[in-house]
Write a protein that holds these residues in place. Structure first.
Motif, PDB file in Angstrom:
ATOM      1  N   SER A 517       3.926 -47.153 -93.567  1.00 38.32           N
ATOM      2  CA  SER A 517       5.260 -47.650 -93.878  1.00 38.32           C
ATOM      3  C   SER A 517       6.156 -46.531 -94.403  1.00 38.32           C
ATOM      4  O   SER A 517       7.355 -46.479 -94.087  1.00 38.32           O
ATOM      5  N   ALA A 518       5.581 -45.629 -95.209  1.00 35.15           N
ATOM      6  CA  ALA A 518       6.376 -44.523 -95.734  1.00 35.15           C
ATOM      7  C   ALA A 518       6.841 -43.602 -94.615  1.00 35.15           C
ATOM      8  O   ALA A 518       7.979 -43.116 -94.625  1.00 35.15           O
ATOM      9  N   ALA A 519       5.960 -43.346 -93.640  1.00 38.05           N
ATOM     10  CA  ALA A 519       6.359 -42.497 -92.511  1.00 38.05           C
ATOM     11  C   ALA A 519       7.475 -43.145 -91.702  1.00 38.05           C
ATOM     12  O   ALA A 519       8.442 -42.481 -91.296  1.00 38.05           O
ATOM     13  N   MET A 520       7.373 -44.447 -91.472  1.00 37.34           N
ATOM     14  CA  MET A 520       8.432 -45.148 -90.742  1.00 37.34           C
ATOM     15  C   MET A 520       9.734 -45.125 -91.532  1.00 37.34           C
ATOM     16  O   MET A 520      10.823 -44.944 -90.970  1.00 37.34           O
ATOM     17  N   MET A 521       9.615 -45.308 -92.839  1.00 38.06           N
ATOM     18  CA  MET A 521      10.812 -45.258 -93.686  1.00 38.06           C
ATOM     19  C   MET A 521      11.517 -43.918 -93.550  1.00 38.06           C
ATOM     20  O   MET A 521      12.752 -43.851 -93.450  1.00 38.06           O
ATOM     21  N   GLY A 522      10.753 -42.830 -93.543  1.00 39.07           N
ATOM     22  CA  GLY A 522      11.366 -41.517 -93.402  1.00 39.07           C
ATOM     23  C   GLY A 522      12.107 -41.367 -92.079  1.00 39.07           C
ATOM     24  O   GLY A 522      13.193 -40.772 -92.027  1.00 39.07           O
TER      25      GLY A 522
END
Length: 814
Positions: A517-522
């Motif tokens: 999720s953090a990678a997608m957020m970035g």
């Protein structure tokens, strides 16, 4: 084959050849059962749930053979009536357990007829003899320990010769079915070296057992004469019966048993006292303090720099260049004695030819029973500008490595004063065990610290560092990682500077949690910033963001709220993609309300429109945007959380930061929150009309000199004479480019005075200008180079009618 016979049982329930099914139970000081193995359930006919907490005498008829908790191991044989099985012959052993807390008793039992030929080929009584000959009762007897009278019961063959290591290794697997040859060999080595074993009932639980067996001969010689002398002085008659021990020999088992018991209790207490948290600093203090004063008078812990920094696992063996940090010191000397010579926090490389270096490169404990003057001089000479001799001379030294996965993470320096017994071989073993447990705990704390650092670095790199003051708008933010699901999540916020003194306010929440999720957020946050620079309206930006999410993958889903604040027109333009609505707090009366917005579908659903809403605002109003982690609580309606958000947002506060803290305190104390929280608050200050000047120009060449005159006059009216010269030049260059490329219509010129001076020039040409290389004979291309050199910032973006080119200049305050 008869029903109920071992041959008729399933293969997984039949004992392996040469193995005896063993029942294991632990009885507390009050006589109640606290542990009940599956073997005990099979032997005595009571399940684990029914057995725990019940009196042992009700479950095991053999308990009548011993009363209370014997101080020494005992053994015996009894015939018991077992429900569903009738009368059976049972062999049992009882051991007092050593450790912290109340006294306990370990009871081992086996059916007397189950050994069969698996042990010695005999049946029933023969099997019993074979079992006891190889069992704990034999070893207690052989060591001169106090085995109970039950040894004289029929079927028990007492032995007087202590078995050698090979015989002991061969017998232990017969008694403990779960123990293989390798494990039994390790237990044998421990018995012969320390005088006590560790019986392993399964691979996850170990129970220390310390009967009076395996007493080292040196201890018997050391304490035998003293006991004999005391017995003679007290008038106690000696025992000279053939085969019975003399009066003095009783002391060796007693005193050695006490020493072993004390060391086991110390290690048990240390194990319970260290590793109470995964905080590396706290764990280091616990590990160091555990050794003083019970085991040593001084303890100092040194760790490799990479371990202390929470970095990855240290690579390669240490050498003379390895930097070690003295992270904690504990002692019972007078205060301040060690502070100057061995200060906490010092980074040091240990020289060769020192016991410290030898320990860290070999990974083995180093024992020096006494540091004499000559050795103290040699050790102290290896260290520059410090004299260790007053601190180490005449003391006993033990250096133990702190290892994990066979890599040295650090080491502990342990010292005893001269008035205390020096470290010996048993102390070295105890210290090594202490260091092994401490190394494991420290490695766990190191890994946790490393993971926290990675998560924090990742999250910090993805969350923007917002400028608190934008033209006509002040912002404040808060981010709280999830309390139960880790420190990395998909929530984000952003504020983006747009042309025309406008500000884009963004908050989003990627569905899910963790690194994915953090990678997608970035990725989504970067895409929003890129499209915001193109000055796309909210609905169009969300549409393109939705298309991007679908191209990235079918599992990419997120909610997003995108708002554009125009401080000159005093209005908000908002688009929503499945996000919770923002709260608007009016400055006029302090009342707050949720803005009514079309909900829209989350980003990544695809094929849905995104509507845009315009909201009029007044100077001083506050806009609060957040993710659902702040208002959503398990088991509660989200409407209650939104109502609490409105109420806390309306609470008066001295500053924006105080207002954010008020909201966090009001909502974050509600139980059950495990999601991330992103909070963005903006105070919409507006820009007064008196600080804005606008003109319309015709696309004629002579308008560039006119633009310079207009700028000069306006800056004089604002009292900004110091900026006039530069502003004239830059405005003339930008207007000159606009009138040259404008096709039809008019050219707009606007000056905005905030913390900086903003100049904007608009025209109907959609081609954005760009810096170009120029030659000596080129007539065009130098204007933007002048703008780039003199302006603090400049840029160009598309607008609905064409394009806008702008630049900013700093203002010198009087």
């Amino acid at each position: 084959m008869e029903p109920g016979s071992p041959e008729s049982a399933p293969a997984w329930r039949r004992p392996a050849p040469g193995r005896i099914p063993l029942a294991v139970a632990v009885v507390g000081a009050t006589g109640l059962v606290t542990h009940w193995s599956s073997g005990a359930s099979r032997l005595f006919g009571h399940g684990k749930e029914a057995a725990l907490g019940r009196p042992a005498g009700d479950l095991m008829p053999i308990c009548g053979a011993f009363s209370g908790l014997p101080g020494h191991p005992s053994a015996g044989r009894a015939r018991c009536d077992v429900p569903g099985r009738g009368r059976i012959d049972v062999l049992w052993w009882a051991y007092p357990l050593v450790g912290c807390g109340p006294a306990r008793l370990l009871v081992l039992a086996a059916e007397g007829g189950t050994g069969g030929a698996g042990l010695d080929g005999a049946a029933d009584g023969g099997a019993a003899d074979g079992l006891v000959a190889g069992g704990p009762a034999e070893y207690g007897r052989a060591a001169g320990g106090h085995v109970g009278r039950e040894l004289a019961a029929p079927g028990f063959a007492p032995h007087t010769a202590f078995p050698d290591a090979e015989e002991l290794a061969r017998r232990l697997p017969d008694i403990l079915p779960a123990m293989g040859p390798a494990t039994s060999g390790r237990v044998v080595s421990q018995i012969l070296e320390l005088g006590y074993p560790v019986l392993e009932f399964n691979r996850l639980r170990q129970v220390p057992v310390t009967p009076d067996w395996g007493v080292p001969r040196r201890a018997e010689r050391r304490y035998g004469r003293a006991r004999a002398a005391r017995a003679a002085t007290a008038g106690e008659p000696g025992r000279d019966t053939v085969g019975a021990p003399a009066a003095g020999t009783d002391a060796a088992p007693d005193l050695e048993h006490a020493a072993v018991r004390e060391r086991l209790e110390f290690l048990n207490e240390v194990s319970g006292g260290i590793g109470t948290s995964l905080d590396l600093e706290r764990t280091i203090r616990e590990v160091t303090s555990a050794a003083v004063p019970r085991f040593a008078d001084f303890a100092g812990t040194h760790l490799r720099a990479a371990v202390l920094a929470g970095e990855g696992f240290p690579g390669g063996p240490p050498d003379v260049t390895t930097v070690w940090h003295r992270v904690w010191v504990e002692h019972n000397d007078e205060p301040g004695r060690w502070d100057d010579t061995v200060p906490v926090g010092e980074a040091i490389s240990f020289p060769e030819h020192t016991p410290f270096f030898r320990c860290m490169v070999t990974g083995e404990p180093v024992l020096i029973p006494r540091i004499g003057e000559e050795l103290g001089d040699r050790i102290s000479a290896q260290f520059e500008k410090r004299d260790l001799r007053p601190l180490i001379n005449e003391r006993s030294l033990l250096v133990v490595p702190l290892k994990a996965r066979n890599v040295v993470l650090g080491f502990m320096v342990l010292l005893r004063r001269a008035d205390r017994a020096p470290f010996d071989d048993m102390d070295r073993t105890t210290g090594a065990e202490l260091a092994a447990r401490a190394g494991l705990v420290l490695d766990n704390a190191r890994m946790y610290t490393h993971q926290e650092n990675v998560a924090d670095t990742l999250q910090d790199s993805m969350l923007p560092q917002l400028t608190p003051h934008m033209p006509g708008c002040d912002t404040a933010t808060r981010y709280l990682p999830g309390t139960r699901l880790g420190r990395v999540g998909g929530d984000w916020f952003d504020s983006i500077k747009l042309p025309g003194s406008r500000t884009a306010l963004v908050v989003g929440d990627v569905m899910g949690h963790g690194l994915h999720s953090a990678a997608m957020m970035g990725q989504l946050r970067t895409a929003v910033q890129t499209m915001a620079a193109l000055d796309l309206p909210p609905g169009q930006l969300l549409r393109r963001l939705d298309d991007l999410a679908q191209r990235l993958g079918e599992h990419y889903l997120a909610t997003c709220l995108y708002a554009i604040y125009d401080p000159i027109r005093s209005e908000l333009t908002i688009g929503n993609a499945g996000h919770i609505p923002p709260v608007l707090v009016r400055a006029e009366d302090g009342r707050s309300r949720l803005l009514e917005l079309p909900t829209g579908a989350p980003i990544g659903v695809g094929g849905v429109p995104f509507e845009t809403v315009t909201v009029r605002v007044a100077p001083g109003d506050r806009l609060v945007l957040c993710t659902d982690g702040l208002v959503e609580v398990r088991g509660q309606d989200i409407g209650a959380g939104l109502a609490a958000l409105c109420e806390s947002a309306a609470h008066p506060a001295a500053s924006m930061d105080d207002a954010c803290d008020t909201i966090i305190r009001a909502l974050n104390t509600r139980g059950g929150r495990d999601d991330d929280v992103a909070l963005l608050m903006a105070r919409l200050n507006g820009i007064p009309a008196a600080h804005v000047a606008e003109w319309e120009l015709t696309p004629e060449v002579h308008e560039a000199p006119r633009a310079r005159r207009l700028v000069r006059a306006q800056l004089a009216a604002w009292g900004l004479d110091e900026a006039t010269a530069t502003a004239e030049i830059l405005a003339g260059e930008v207007v000159g480019n606009a009138v040259r490329h404008a096709r039809t219509g008019r050219v707009g010129l606007r000056l905005v005075r905030t913390d900086v001076l903003l100049c904007e020039v608009t025209d109907d040409d959609h081609t954005l200008p760009a810096l170009m290389g120029t030659g000596e004979e080129d007539e065009y291309g130098r204007g933007l180079r002048v703008v780039s050199a003199l302006a603090r910032e400049w840029g160009a973006s598309h607008s609905g009618r064409g394009k806008t080119v702008w630049f900013e200049m700093p203002l010198v305050r009087p």
